[in-house]
Write an enzyme that holds these catalytic residues in place. Sequence first.
Site, PDB file in Angstrom:
ATOM      1  N   ASP A 138      45.228 -38.361  12.262  1.00 10.12           N
ATOM      2  CA  ASP A 138      45.413 -37.921  10.872  1.00 10.12           C
ATOM      3  C   ASP A 138      46.793 -37.315  10.621  1.00 10.12           C
ATOM      4  O   ASP A 138      46.946 -36.428   9.783  1.00 10.12           O
ATOM      5  CB  ASP A 138      44.328 -36.894  10.469  1.00 10.12           C
ATOM      6  N   LYS A 190      50.047 -41.537   9.611  1.00 12.42           N
ATOM      7  CA  LYS A 190      50.643 -42.778  10.110  1.00 12.42           C
ATOM      8  C   LYS A 190      50.735 -43.840   9.027  1.00 12.42           C
ATOM      9  O   LYS A 190      51.716 -44.575   8.953  1.00 12.42           O
ATOM     10  CB  LYS A 190      49.828 -43.307  11.301  1.00 12.42           C
ATOM     11  N   GLY A 206      41.539 -44.150   9.369  1.00 17.72           N
ATOM     12  CA  GLY A 206      41.653 -44.195   7.904  1.00 17.72           C
ATOM     13  C   GLY A 206      43.099 -43.925   7.564  1.00 17.72           C
ATOM     14  O   GLY A 206      43.539 -42.790   7.593  1.00 17.72           O
ATOM     15  N   HIS A 207      43.879 -44.969   7.328  1.00 18.76           N
ATOM     16  CA  HIS A 207      45.309 -44.807   7.067  1.00 18.76           C
ATOM     17  C   HIS A 207      45.557 -44.832   5.557  1.00 18.76           C
ATOM     18  O   HIS A 207      45.337 -45.844   4.901  1.00 18.76           O
ATOM     19  CB  HIS A 207      46.102 -45.895   7.800  1.00 18.76           C
ATOM     20  N   GLN A 259      44.278 -43.169  15.435  1.00 13.48           N
ATOM     21  CA  GLN A 259      43.895 -41.893  16.077  1.00 13.48           C
ATOM     22  C   GLN A 259      45.156 -41.194  16.598  1.00 13.48           C
ATOM     23  O   GLN A 259      46.205 -41.335  15.982  1.00 13.48           O
ATOM     24  CB  GLN A 259      42.877 -42.118  17.205  1.00 13.48           C
TER      25      GLN A 259
HETATM   26  P1  IMP Z   1      35.057 -42.246  17.679  1.00 11.54           P
HETATM   27  O1  IMP Z   1      36.459 -42.798  17.747  1.00 11.54           O
HETATM   28  O2  IMP Z   1      34.360 -42.574  16.391  1.00 11.54           O
HETATM   29  O3  IMP Z   1      34.264 -42.608  18.887  1.00 11.54           O
HETATM   30  O4  IMP Z   1      35.157 -40.636  17.698  1.00 11.54           O
HETATM   31  C1  IMP Z   1      35.627 -39.928  18.834  1.00 11.54           C
HETATM   32  C2  IMP Z   1      36.479 -38.738  18.432  1.00 11.54           C
HETATM   33  O5  IMP Z   1      37.688 -39.190  17.838  1.00 11.54           O
HETATM   34  C3  IMP Z   1      35.831 -37.821  17.369  1.00 11.54           C
HETATM   35  O6  IMP Z   1      36.261 -36.494  17.606  1.00 11.54           O
HETATM   36  C4  IMP Z   1      36.433 -38.319  16.065  1.00 11.54           C
HETATM   37  O7  IMP Z   1      36.437 -37.323  15.066  1.00 11.54           O
HETATM   38  C5  IMP Z   1      37.832 -38.653  16.532  1.00 11.54           C
HETATM   39  N1  IMP Z   1      38.469 -39.676  15.701  1.00 11.54           N
HETATM   40  C6  IMP Z   1      38.224 -41.004  15.708  1.00 11.54           C
HETATM   41  N2  IMP Z   1      39.016 -41.635  14.837  1.00 11.54           N
HETATM   42  C7  IMP Z   1      39.801 -40.708  14.292  1.00 11.54           C
HETATM   43  C8  IMP Z   1      40.863 -40.760  13.335  1.00 11.54           C
HETATM   44  O8  IMP Z   1      41.260 -41.816  12.845  1.00 11.54           O
HETATM   45  N3  IMP Z   1      41.439 -39.574  13.024  1.00 11.54           N
HETATM   46  C9  IMP Z   1      41.059 -38.394  13.592  1.00 11.54           C
HETATM   47  N4  IMP Z   1      40.079 -38.301  14.497  1.00 11.54           N
HETATM   48  C10 IMP Z   1      39.458 -39.452  14.846  1.00 11.54           C
END
Ligand code: IMP
Length: 426
Positions: free
Chosen positions: A13, A16, A40-41, A224
């Site tokens: 977040d 990007k 979520g970009h 991420q």
């Molecule tokens: P997952 O990727 O859905 O398996 O989530 C694993 C961890 O990564 C959790 O703490 C999510 O909140 C975090 N996470 C996954 N995608 C994002 C992102 O795009 N931005 C911020 N945190 C993320």
Amino acid sequence: MSVRILIGAQWGDEGKGKIVDILAAETDVVVRYQGGANAGHTLKFDGKTFVLHLIPSGIFHPHCECVIGNGVVIDPFTLIDEIEKVRAMGVDPAGRLKIAATAHVILPYHKALDKANELAKGEGKIGTTGRGIGPAYVSKTARRGVRMRDLLHPEALKAKIEEALVEVNQHLASLYGAPTFTAEELLPDLIEAGKTLTPYIIDATDHLHHALESHRNILLEGAQGSLLDVDHGTYPYVTSSSPTSGGACTGSGIPPLAVTNVMGISKAYCTRVGNGPFPTELHDALGEEIRRIGHEFGATTGRPRRTGWLDLVALRYASRVNGLSELVITKLDVLDTLEEVLVCTAYELDSAVITRFPVDCDELERVKPVYERFPGWKQSTVGITEWEQLPETAQTYIRFIEEYLKVPIRIVSTGPDRDETIILPA
Ligand code: IMP
């Protein structure tokens, strides 16, 4: 020619989407290389806001090709929905959007497993996005995955899903008491999705090597953040892919020596969604204030993000692991009203002061941040586009970050819009 990797240097977040959108003006091909619709970009331009989950953030630049690389896990229904939404914005991705045939598919049972698994963990849950990311990567590494190319071959697809379901259903039913799936109920929609996506599915690595040979400018867009990396992040509170720069090569087939720049993005402060250690987290009214001003709510799940001060120990670790050659600082304007701005430069751990980032969560939970304090600039920086127009105290803060990390800052973002940006000379 440039082959640039753009990575989140914190817990995701960092902004990007906006930066890829800006860099896309001088880029021919934008490639997503890992993650999936957990990302979520957010892009803001011409008074419009758009959140992309799977399609690379160059899509609104008509000259840009957008490739979803082999390292991404794709929910075909989310992707089709996103293609339709982009079309509704007057942009036709046909001919410009390419999907790696070898990218793995997120199937409905991956989402069911993700949710059931989190539910079963109770208090100890990771706090995933529930998009089926982890279970899809489990299928991939266990060599029981379905790839995008399989959607184009119904008979083979059926056999693969039937084989996968033997174990999946056992898990769902006996471990979690959750509903099971049959291949018959899954197949029609998947075959239909395959038909819709056929024109986009290609040998993406071969395509990217042609782009390299033609000296095209390539931008690898991470999702991420580095501290969520499955190897280098705060395990087990991580995502299941490799957002760090190494992941860009495996997730696209572009070799390391082709890469010319690695650009890291960090907010001027820090956020985290989901569970896991966060040494500089603010649990007070100030944390709430930063959340409110920075609109710190997940672009994918809407969850409130945890907020805190910028952590330079963590950022230097990210810089080392990624080999950052340049840095972007975003959301500087969110700090505009603060009396004082703090930045963490070391940790206290068991009465010793350390500047190493402990990747072991037990250790990281115990560290106490050591802060450097800066006076707030207490004036608006919103929309500033020239470095010289920034208040001196804000300049000092940014130069301190640069000096600590020994990485040049190239971009400072002063608002969500494409134009609210300071570009610094290389
Ligand atoms: P997952 O990727 O859905 O398996 O989530 C694993 C961890 O990564 C959790 O703490 C999510 O909140 C975090 N996470 C996954 N995608 C994002 C992102 O795009 N931005 C911020 N945190 C993320």
